[in-house]
Design a protein around this motif. Structure first.
Motif, PDB file in Angstrom:
ATOM      1  N   PHE A   1       0.830  -1.203   0.000  1.00  0.00           N
ATOM      2  CA  PHE A   1       0.000   0.000   0.000  1.00  0.00           C
ATOM      3  C   PHE A   1       0.866   1.255   0.000  1.00  0.00           C
ATOM      4  CE2 PHE A   1      -2.295   3.380   2.202  1.00  0.00           C
ATOM      5  CZ  PHE A   1      -3.521   3.376   1.554  1.00  0.00           C
ATOM      6  N   GLU A   2       1.875   1.259   0.871  1.00  0.00           N
ATOM      7  CA  GLU A   2       2.826   2.368   0.929  1.00  0.00           C
ATOM      8  C   GLU A   2       3.417   2.661  -0.455  1.00  0.00           C
ATOM      9  OE1 GLU A   2       4.783   4.527   3.025  1.00  0.00           O
ATOM     10  OE2 GLU A   2       2.829   4.418   4.021  1.00  0.00           O
ATOM     11  N   GLU A   3       3.825   1.592  -1.143  1.00  0.00           N
ATOM     12  CA  GLU A   3       4.448   1.744  -2.465  1.00  0.00           C
ATOM     13  C   GLU A   3       3.446   2.298  -3.468  1.00  0.00           C
ATOM     14  OE1 GLU A   3       7.691   1.083  -3.315  1.00  0.00           O
ATOM     15  OE2 GLU A   3       8.113   0.706  -1.191  1.00  0.00           O
ATOM     16  N   LEU A   4       2.207   1.777  -3.414  1.00  0.00           N
ATOM     17  CA  LEU A   4       1.179   2.242  -4.356  1.00  0.00           C
ATOM     18  C   LEU A   4       0.919   3.735  -4.164  1.00  0.00           C
ATOM     19  CD1 LEU A   4      -1.571  -0.550  -4.348  1.00  0.00           C
ATOM     20  CD2 LEU A   4       0.359  -0.244  -5.900  1.00  0.00           C
ATOM     21  N   TRP A   5       0.971   4.144  -2.900  1.00  0.00           N
ATOM     22  CA  TRP A   5       0.681   5.541  -2.562  1.00  0.00           C
ATOM     23  C   TRP A   5       1.639   6.483  -3.282  1.00  0.00           C
ATOM     24  CZ3 TRP A   5      -3.425   7.231   0.204  1.00  0.00           C
ATOM     25  CH2 TRP A   5      -3.421   8.575   0.606  1.00  0.00           C
ATOM     26  N   HIS A   6       2.909   6.028  -3.418  1.00  0.00           N
ATOM     27  CA  HIS A   6       3.935   6.916  -3.970  1.00  0.00           C
ATOM     28  C   HIS A   6       4.260   6.653  -5.436  1.00  0.00           C
ATOM     29  CE1 HIS A   6       4.620   8.635  -0.050  1.00  0.00           C
ATOM     30  NE2 HIS A   6       4.684   7.423   0.456  1.00  0.00           N
ATOM     31  N   SER A   7       3.549   5.736  -6.074  1.00  0.00           N
ATOM     32  CA  SER A   7       3.866   5.463  -7.477  1.00  0.00           C
ATOM     33  C   SER A   7       2.601   5.125  -8.243  1.00  0.00           C
ATOM     34  CB  SER A   7       4.841   4.283  -7.576  1.00  0.00           C
ATOM     35  OG  SER A   7       4.117   3.076  -7.399  1.00  0.00           O
ATOM     36  N   ASP A   8       2.740   4.944  -9.551  1.00  0.00           N
ATOM     37  CA  ASP A   8       1.593   4.575 -10.372  1.00  0.00           C
ATOM     38  C   ASP A   8       1.566   3.079 -10.658  1.00  0.00           C
ATOM     39  OD1 ASP A   8       0.732   7.176 -10.539  1.00  0.00           O
ATOM     40  OD2 ASP A   8       1.983   7.609 -12.296  1.00  0.00           O
ATOM     41  N   GLU A   9       2.495   2.354 -10.048  1.00  0.00           N
ATOM     42  CA  GLU A   9       2.587   0.915 -10.324  1.00  0.00           C
ATOM     43  C   GLU A   9       1.309   0.183  -9.919  1.00  0.00           C
ATOM     44  OE1 GLU A   9       6.755  -1.113  -9.469  1.00  0.00           O
ATOM     45  OE2 GLU A   9       6.392   0.579  -8.135  1.00  0.00           O
ATOM     46  N   SER A  10       1.113  -0.979 -10.505  1.00  0.00           N
ATOM     47  CA  SER A  10       0.004  -1.820 -10.066  1.00  0.00           C
ATOM     48  C   SER A  10       0.473  -2.610  -8.851  1.00  0.00           C
ATOM     49  CB  SER A  10      -0.395  -2.786 -11.178  1.00  0.00           C
ATOM     50  OG  SER A  10       0.622  -3.749 -11.351  1.00  0.00           O
ATOM     51  N   ALA A  11      -0.489  -3.150  -8.100  1.00  0.00           N
ATOM     52  CA  ALA A  11      -0.145  -3.934  -6.913  1.00  0.00           C
ATOM     53  C   ALA A  11       0.750  -5.113  -7.303  1.00  0.00           C
ATOM     54  CB  ALA A  11      -1.419  -4.425  -6.228  1.00  0.00           C
ATOM     55  N   ASP A  12       0.390  -5.806  -8.393  1.00  0.00           N
ATOM     56  CA  ASP A  12       1.176  -6.974  -8.792  1.00  0.00           C
ATOM     57  C   ASP A  12       2.609  -6.596  -9.153  1.00  0.00           C
ATOM     58  OD1 ASP A  12      -0.776  -8.758  -8.237  1.00  0.00           O
ATOM     59  OD2 ASP A  12      -1.522  -8.924 -10.299  1.00  0.00           O
ATOM     60  N   ALA A  13       2.776  -5.446  -9.808  1.00  0.00           N
ATOM     61  CA  ALA A  13       4.130  -5.024 -10.178  1.00  0.00           C
ATOM     62  C   ALA A  13       4.962  -4.750  -8.925  1.00  0.00           C
ATOM     63  CB  ALA A  13       4.062  -3.779 -11.066  1.00  0.00           C
ATOM     64  N   VAL A  14       4.353  -4.136  -7.914  1.00  0.00           N
ATOM     65  CA  VAL A  14       5.076  -3.858  -6.668  1.00  0.00           C
ATOM     66  C   VAL A  14       5.456  -5.158  -5.975  1.00  0.00           C
ATOM     67  CG1 VAL A  14       4.868  -2.892  -4.338  1.00  0.00           C
ATOM     68  CG2 VAL A  14       4.038  -1.588  -6.308  1.00  0.00           C
ATOM     69  N   ILE A  15       4.527  -6.098  -5.942  1.00  0.00           N
ATOM     70  CA  ILE A  15       4.781  -7.391  -5.286  1.00  0.00           C
ATOM     71  C   ILE A  15       5.956  -8.101  -5.969  1.00  0.00           C
ATOM     72  CG2 ILE A  15       3.814  -9.692  -4.868  1.00  0.00           C
ATOM     73  CD1 ILE A  15       1.033  -8.221  -4.676  1.00  0.00           C
ATOM     74  N   GLU A  16       5.942  -8.048  -7.287  1.00  0.00           N
ATOM     75  CA  GLU A  16       6.985  -8.661  -8.091  1.00  0.00           C
ATOM     76  C   GLU A  16       8.337  -7.985  -7.815  1.00  0.00           C
ATOM     77  OE1 GLU A  16       6.052 -11.155 -10.278  1.00  0.00           O
ATOM     78  OE2 GLU A  16       8.225 -11.479 -10.492  1.00  0.00           O
ATOM     79  N   ARG A  17       8.327  -6.637  -7.899  1.00  0.00           N
ATOM     80  CA  ARG A  17       9.564  -5.874  -7.742  1.00  0.00           C
ATOM     81  C   ARG A  17      10.201  -6.093  -6.376  1.00  0.00           C
ATOM     82  NH1 ARG A  17      10.247  -0.870  -5.776  1.00  0.00           N
ATOM     83  NH2 ARG A  17       8.121  -0.118  -6.090  1.00  0.00           N
ATOM     84  N   LEU A  18       9.388  -6.134  -5.318  1.00  0.00           N
ATOM     85  CA  LEU A  18       9.935  -6.283  -3.975  1.00  0.00           C
ATOM     86  C   LEU A  18      10.090  -7.745  -3.578  1.00  0.00           C
ATOM     87  CD1 LEU A  18       8.039  -3.465  -2.032  1.00  0.00           C
ATOM     88  CD2 LEU A  18      10.234  -3.353  -3.201  1.00  0.00           C
ATOM     89  N   GLY A  19       9.721  -8.652  -4.482  1.00  0.00           N
ATOM     90  CA  GLY A  19       9.829 -10.071  -4.163  1.00  0.00           C
ATOM     91  C   GLY A  19       9.028 -10.434  -2.932  1.00  0.00           C
ATOM     92  N   LEU A  20       7.825  -9.868  -2.832  1.00  0.00           N
ATOM     93  CA  LEU A  20       7.058 -10.005  -1.596  1.00  0.00           C
ATOM     94  C   LEU A  20       6.126 -11.187  -1.556  1.00  0.00           C
ATOM     95  CD1 LEU A  20       5.978  -6.385  -0.665  1.00  0.00           C
ATOM     96  CD2 LEU A  20       7.433  -7.939   0.629  1.00  0.00           C
ATOM     97  N   LYS A  21       6.055 -11.922  -2.633  1.00  0.00           N
ATOM     98  CA  LYS A  21       5.010 -12.929  -2.680  1.00  0.00           C
ATOM     99  C   LYS A  21       5.110 -13.884  -1.493  1.00  0.00           C
ATOM    100  CE  LYS A  21       2.478 -14.769  -6.590  1.00  0.00           C
ATOM    101  NZ  LYS A  21       1.411 -13.820  -6.533  1.00  0.00           N
ATOM    102  N   GLN A  22       4.011 -14.028  -0.803  1.00  0.00           N
ATOM    103  CA  GLN A  22       3.933 -14.937   0.326  1.00  0.00           C
ATOM    104  C   GLN A  22       4.005 -16.363  -0.219  1.00  0.00           C
ATOM    105  OE1 GLN A  22       1.376 -14.349   4.067  1.00  0.00           O
ATOM    106  NE2 GLN A  22      -0.023 -15.105   2.528  1.00  0.00           N
ATOM    107  N   VAL A  23       4.793 -17.224   0.440  1.00  0.00           N
ATOM    108  CA  VAL A  23       4.860 -18.605  -0.039  1.00  0.00           C
ATOM    109  C   VAL A  23       3.629 -19.346   0.454  1.00  0.00           C
ATOM    110  CG1 VAL A  23       6.209 -20.697  -0.083  1.00  0.00           C
ATOM    111  CG2 VAL A  23       7.356 -18.485   0.032  1.00  0.00           C
ATOM    112  N   SER A  24       2.657 -19.549  -0.447  1.00  0.00           N
ATOM    113  CA  SER A  24       1.486 -20.300  -0.005  1.00  0.00           C
ATOM    114  C   SER A  24       1.288 -21.530  -0.873  1.00  0.00           C
ATOM    115  CB  SER A  24       0.200 -19.483  -0.020  1.00  0.00           C
ATOM    116  OG  SER A  24       0.370 -18.221  -0.500  1.00  0.00           O
ATOM    117  N   ASP A  25       2.279 -21.740  -1.722  1.00  0.00           N
ATOM    118  CA  ASP A  25       2.239 -22.951  -2.516  1.00  0.00           C
ATOM    119  C   ASP A  25       2.531 -24.110  -1.547  1.00  0.00           C
ATOM    120  OD1 ASP A  25       3.095 -25.119  -3.850  1.00  0.00           O
ATOM    121  OD2 ASP A  25       4.460 -24.062  -5.203  1.00  0.00           O
TER     122      ASP A  25
END
Ligand code: ADP
Ligand code: MG
Length: 477
Positions: free
Chosen positions: A394-418
């Motif tokens: 959310f913080e990242e979205l606030w300061h950029s025009d990126e999509s949520a998925d792009a931010v998740i990808e860029r920061l390598g944030l994906k939760q391991v739920s596999d």
């Protein structure tokens, strides 16, 4: 003190959201250079004729229907005659005996959770006057006529409000409603929503006392202070043997007190008479029906729907329906996440409004659209993100025009739920810590936290906690 009862009736002037004046084509925009937005009609120059603004009528109809009032099929404009420097033509065009909106009422929710129906007397169309400017020239007063002819709807309540707090609750409900209906922008700093408070006191059981009218208070806090001061003043006056006189008083915000401004005129002083330049305002039944068909869902109904159909708390439902723009933001979110009303409400009222406040922004200038927030919440719902990671995104979205998925990808944030990947991690940890496994199986259940910690470390905090717990319990059993 408790033998005293307070009676308050409010007259609220709401500036109608039209682009041009009520009887002329001059602009209503706020903040122009003085005297650049008043035309000959607004000044009542000889030979000019006023022409009714159809949009102002439409807004009056919309308001009338929303409060369950009677919209008069025939109403009449009257001249209210008085002399004042900001009124060069010597009269204000208003409505007197036959206003456009009659009766109706508002259901007002009070702080203790109860609600009170506030009966309205009437609402009438009128023009605003100009304004005296005291700080533009040394030792002289200027007159700015830009406001002259600005369309107002004056909404008058019956004398039924019993305290300053009730008066403020009523005002807030009315303010929400006129903004909701887009009848007015409700901007109080710019004077689009201002209030005269009529206040009297009486001993229980007595008839209505003599009232004082406090003029033009334009903030909720000041209304409350002004009324409370006035109640005290009147009680003290009567208890010390004096009498309240009917008068107009001004609230001095610096001193926190009201001061006498002038004796109150009675209606007959104004020499009201029907304006000969304007025909009666006739509203076709079909126009009323059209406005009825276009009425949006009202805040009160929507609030109840949120409680009954979406399962939200009264508190959340009230906050969400206090502002149309906030509420539409929430509506867009739940359209994308229909089963997640509570999650959406938490994010709107918590993160989103919190971030707006912290950055001194309003809902209509939010850097995050409901659509973008929706795709972020989608990732929480499908388990890709923990809510803690969600806040980081959310913080990242606030300061950029990126999509949520792009931010998740860029920061390598994906939760391991596999489950496959998590299971492999869990297997490794179990293999590497046989001593702890033994102790756990022997009954030391506190060690579960140790395994959770190991797994979080191995996944750099990105394991889905619920799945991890489940897997650990199954494999350690
Ligand atoms: P005016 O137009 O001269 O101000 P109205 O009779 O239209 O007078 O009343 C204006 C407002 O004053 C209304 O909101 C009404 O409820 C309120 N009011 C009238 N009498 C009293 C009273 N005795 N105490 C408090 N409020 C009153
Ligand atoms: Mg009045």
């Amino acid at each position: 003190m408790s033998q005293w009862e307070t009676v308050i009736g409010l007259e609220v002037h709401v500036q109608l959201a039209t682009r041009s004046k009520i009887f002329s084509g001059a602009a209503t925009a706020y903040g122009a250079e003085p005297n650049t937005q008043a035309c000959a009609v607004d000044l009542g120059m000889p030979g000019t004729l006023p022409v009714m603004n159809a949009q102002a009528v439409e807004l009056a109809i919309r308001f009338g229907l929303a409060v369950g009032a009677t919209v008069a099929e025939r109403s009449v404009f009257a001249r209210k005659n008085y002399f004042y420097p900001d009124l060069p033509k010597g009269y204000q065009i208003s409505q007197y005996e036959l206003p456009v909106v009659v009766g109706g009422g508002l259901n007002v929710r009070l702080d203790d959770g109860s609600s009170k129906f506030v009966q309205l007397t009437r609402a009438h169309l009128e023009e605003d006057a100009g304004k005296s400017v005291h700080d533009a020239f040394h030792a002289e007063t200027g007159v700015d006529l830009n406001r002259a002819g600005t369309p107002l709807l004056e909404i008058v309540s019956d004398p039924v409000l019993g305290s300053a707090a009730e008066a403020v609750a009523y005002l807030k409900t009315l303010h929400t409603l006129v903004r909701w209906l887009e009848v007015s922008d409700g901007n109080m700093q710019e004077g689009s929503f201002r209030c005269d408070a009529n206040v009297s006191v009486r001993r229980k059981g007595e008839p209505l006392g003599t009232r004082a009218e406090i003029k033009n208070v334009n903030s909720f806090r000041f209304v409350e202070k002004a009324i409370d001061y006035e109640i005290e003043r009147q009680i003290r006056l009567i208890e010390s043997g004096g009498q309240v006189v009917q008068e107009t008083r001004l609230f001095d915000a610096h001193k926190g007190e009201t001061r006498s401004m002038r004796g109150k005129e009675s209606a007959h002083d104004y020499r009201y008479f029907p304006d000969p330049d304007l025909p009666p305002l006739v509203i076709a039944a079909a126009d009323i029906e059209r406005a009825r068909a276009q009425m949006p869902e009202l805040p009160e109904a929507r609030r109840q729907r949120y409680i009954d159909a979406l399962g939200l708390t009264e508190y959340d439902a009230s906050l969400l329906t206090a502002d149309r723009i906030v509420c539409e933001f929430f509506e867009t979110l739940i359209a994308a996440l229909p089963e997640q009303a509570k999650l959406c409400a938490n994010w709107v009222l918590g993160e989103w409004l919190g971030a707006l406040n912290a950055n001194a922004l309003t809902p209509d200038t939010s850097p995050i659209s409901a659509e973008r927030l929706g795709s972020l919440l989608q990732r929480i719902v499908d388990g890709s993100l923990s809510s803690k990671m969600g806040k980081q995104v959310f913080e990242e979205l606030w300061h950029s025009d990126e999509s949520a998925d792009a931010v998740i990808e860029r920061l390598g944030l994906k939760q391991v739920s596999d489950t496959g990947a998590l299971a492999a991690v869990v297997d490794e940890i179990i293999a590497a810590n046989s001593k702890q496994v033994e102790q756990f199986r022997a009954g030391n259940e506190k060690l579960l936290q140790f395994f959770v910690g190991q797994a979080m470390k191995a996944t750099r905090g990105q394991a889905n906690p619920a799945q991890l717990n489940e897997l650990l319990k199954a494999k350690l059993a």
